[in-house]
Design a protein around this motif. Sequence first.
Motif, PDB file in Angstrom:
ATOM      1  N   GLU A  81       1.034  -0.950   0.317  1.00  0.00           N
ATOM      2  CA  GLU A  81       0.115  -0.160  -0.210  1.00  0.00           C
ATOM      3  C   GLU A  81       1.001   1.073   0.218  1.00  0.00           C
ATOM      4  OE1 GLU A  81      -2.397  -0.600   3.721  1.00  0.00           O
ATOM      5  OE2 GLU A  81      -3.777  -1.935   2.620  1.00  0.00           O
ATOM      6  N   GLN A  82      -0.119   2.635  -0.644  1.00  0.00           N
ATOM      7  CA  GLN A  82       1.372   3.058  -0.673  1.00  0.00           C
ATOM      8  C   GLN A  82      -0.140   4.837  -0.315  1.00  0.00           C
ATOM      9  OE1 GLN A  82       4.191   4.589  -3.618  1.00  0.00           O
ATOM     10  NE2 GLN A  82       5.243   4.697  -2.165  1.00  0.00           N
ATOM     11  N   GLY A  83      -0.112   5.267   0.612  1.00  0.00           N
ATOM     12  CA  GLY A  83      -1.641   6.333  -0.043  1.00  0.00           C
ATOM     13  C   GLY A  83      -2.718   5.619  -0.199  1.00  0.00           C
ATOM     14  N   ALA A  84      -3.477   5.663  -1.244  1.00  0.00           N
ATOM     15  CA  ALA A  84      -4.128   5.393  -1.653  1.00  0.00           C
ATOM     16  C   ALA A  84      -4.636   3.592  -2.283  1.00  0.00           C
ATOM     17  CB  ALA A  84      -5.436   6.074  -1.990  1.00  0.00           C
ATOM     18  N   ASP A  85      -3.158   3.906  -3.213  1.00  0.00           N
ATOM     19  CA  ASP A  85      -2.958   2.968  -4.212  1.00  0.00           C
ATOM     20  C   ASP A  85      -2.777   1.241  -3.660  1.00  0.00           C
ATOM     21  OD1 ASP A  85      -3.042   4.819  -5.818  1.00  0.00           O
ATOM     22  OD2 ASP A  85      -1.460   5.646  -5.804  1.00  0.00           O
ATOM     23  N   CYS A  87       0.470  -1.003  -4.846  1.00  0.00           N
ATOM     24  CA  CYS A  87       1.591  -0.513  -5.623  1.00  0.00           C
ATOM     25  C   CYS A  87       2.896  -1.740  -5.641  1.00  0.00           C
ATOM     26  CB  CYS A  87       2.660   0.560  -4.915  1.00  0.00           C
ATOM     27  SG  CYS A  87       2.445   2.128  -5.075  1.00  0.00           S
ATOM     28  N   THR A 117      -9.329  -6.709  -4.000  1.00  0.00           N
ATOM     29  CA  THR A 117      -8.705  -4.758  -3.053  1.00  0.00           C
ATOM     30  C   THR A 117     -10.001  -3.837  -4.193  1.00  0.00           C
ATOM     31  OG1 THR A 117      -7.899  -2.918  -1.787  1.00  0.00           O
ATOM     32  CG2 THR A 117      -6.850  -4.184  -4.166  1.00  0.00           C
ATOM     33  N   ASP A 118     -10.151  -2.870  -3.403  1.00  0.00           N
ATOM     34  CA  ASP A 118     -10.737  -1.948  -4.445  1.00  0.00           C
ATOM     35  C   ASP A 118      -9.986  -0.839  -4.556  1.00  0.00           C
ATOM     36  OD1 ASP A 118     -10.950  -0.328  -1.634  1.00  0.00           O
ATOM     37  OD2 ASP A 118     -12.442  -0.161  -2.669  1.00  0.00           O
ATOM     38  N   ARG A 119      -8.700  -0.731  -4.330  1.00  0.00           N
ATOM     39  CA  ARG A 119      -7.584   0.424  -4.565  1.00  0.00           C
ATOM     40  C   ARG A 119      -6.717   0.272  -5.833  1.00  0.00           C
ATOM     41  NH1 ARG A 119      -4.561   1.704   0.143  1.00  0.00           N
ATOM     42  NH2 ARG A 119      -5.028   0.824   2.593  1.00  0.00           N
ATOM     43  N   GLU A 120      -6.528   1.370  -6.387  1.00  0.00           N
ATOM     44  CA  GLU A 120      -5.973   1.833  -7.430  1.00  0.00           C
ATOM     45  C   GLU A 120      -4.163   0.865  -7.971  1.00  0.00           C
ATOM     46  OE1 GLU A 120      -6.179   3.394 -11.532  1.00  0.00           O
ATOM     47  OE2 GLU A 120      -7.343   4.023 -10.270  1.00  0.00           O
TER      48      GLU A 120
END
Length: 125
Positions: A81-85, A87, A117-120
């Motif tokens: 995870e990195q912020g809302a993303d 990676c 996950t719904d993360r970008e």
Amino acid sequence: CCMIFLAACDRSAPQGKRGNDYSYTVVLTEDIPSIFKEEIDKKYINDFQMTYTDEEYLYLAVGYGEQNSGGYSIQVDGLYEQGADLCLATTLVGPEADQVVSQKPSYPYIVLKTKLTDREVVFRT
């Protein structure tokens, strides 16, 4: 319900603080969902980054296109995870100088499977 997304490597994204690591499994070629494998087969000659989701998992694929010989592999530097993303960081690793390899072109790619996950997704190659 299946979804396939093509994603570009976003080198301009803010680096920020690295968050939690995600667990993942490297998927064997014969275990890649068939619809996703068909899309990979259309793209593997060139660099690519793709995602695919099914009802349970997120699949991430990274390919480095045509290499001039065998002996290449892909190192996973992290899925995190990195912020809302979310990676995925990978590195193409070439053959050792004294390694005997096929002189035929190769097309290294890797497919990972992780929790849905719904993360970008951001690819860092």
